[in-house]
Design an enzyme around this catalytic site. Structure first.
Site, PDB file in Angstrom:
ATOM      1  CB  ALA A   8       4.139   5.501   5.745  1.00 34.18           C
ATOM      2  N   GLY A  18       0.627   5.108   0.845  1.00 30.62           N
ATOM      3  CA  GLY A  18      -0.215   6.115   1.474  1.00 30.62           C
ATOM      4  C   GLY A  18       0.384   7.498   1.359  1.00 30.62           C
ATOM      5  CB  ALA A  19      -0.984  10.802   2.277  1.00 32.00           C
ATOM      6  CG  ASP A  54      -6.935   6.078   9.882  1.00 30.74           C
ATOM      7  OD1 ASP A  54      -8.105   6.424   9.594  1.00 30.74           O
ATOM      8  OD2 ASP A  54      -6.132   5.647   9.041  1.00 30.74           O
ATOM      9  CE  LYS A  92       3.166 -12.514   3.899  1.00 29.08           C
ATOM     10  NZ  LYS A  92       1.939 -13.232   3.448  1.00 29.08           N
ATOM     11  CE  LYS A 100      -3.496   2.355   2.841  1.00 29.50           C
ATOM     12  NZ  LYS A 100      -4.254   2.321   4.120  1.00 29.50           N
TER      13      LYS A 100
END
Length: 221
Positions: free
Chosen positions: A18, A15-16, A129, A29, A13
């Protein structure tokens, strides 16, 4: 970090603030969170901000675990590289799971989730969040809270109200056909852990936040 550099981490992913990568850390993993430099900020300030947020998130993850909330195990924090290497939690997002189970299954999930948030708030830990995308249910049915990047330590009712208001909004937008029942169960689970007095005060704060939002929207129109 040398082991990571020798591999080809898979971008999960972007993100803005990270980027998240899936990699391997000494045979395990791992999820790698890297706060990328922002060119619009002076270099020294950017490094300071990214370092602080990296350290702060690591502390919040540790404190949440101490409060009895399941969070990923941290393998390593590289402050100069603004990187956190942590356990990769195998499981299903709560966002997906709520759509896959029947009413009783949703109730159990939401009661447990409310209890976890209650544990955080009793310790004045704010997630920042709370969406059903930032929660994973593992193969044993345990709920893990992820991504404390916007979190903080805050005693104010306002912060706790905003936390739960964000979750309410997330349920409304993602699970619109049964969000009311889910949020009611979240509050029930929250009350069982945080107590009736705090729950009532936080619920009043949520109502106040919503009224402010409606007022602002009316002014815009």
């Amino acid at each position: 970090m040398d082991e990571l550099k020798q591999q080809q981490p898979i971008l999960l992913k972007k993100g803005a603030e990270a980027s998240l990568y899936v990699s391997n850390w000494h045979g395990r993993k791992a999820l790698v969170k890297i706060r990328m430099p922002k060119k619009y900020r002076p270099e020294s300030l950017d490094k300071q901000i990214r370092s602080y947020r990296t350290i702060h998130e690591g502390q919040l993850l540790h404190q949440a675990k101490g409060a009895g909330v399941a969070t990923p195990l941290i393998f390593m924090i590289d402050v100069p590289e603004a990187t956190i290497i942590m356990e990769y939690i195998e499981g299903v997002q709560v966002k997906q799971q709520l759509n896959m189970v029947q009413k009783e299954g949703r109730r159990e999930i939401c009661l447990n989730l409310g209890g976890l948030i209650g544990k955080l708030h009793k310790e004045n830990l704010i997630h920042g969040d709370l969406t059903t995308s930032n929660m994973i249910i593992d193969n044993q049915g345990k709920i893990f809270l992820l991504d404390f990047g916007l979190g903080e330590k805050n005693v104010a009712l306002e912060a706790k109200g905003v936390d739960l208001h964000l979750l309410k909004r997330a349920l409304q937008s993602t699970h619109f056909s049964f969000w009311e029942t889910c949020f009611k169960d979240v509050l029930t689970g929250y009350r069982l852990v945080a107590g009736g007095e705090l729950t009532e005060k936080v619920y009043e704060k949520i109502s106040e936040i919503e009224k402010r939002g409606r007022y602002i929207e009316e002014r815009r129109q």
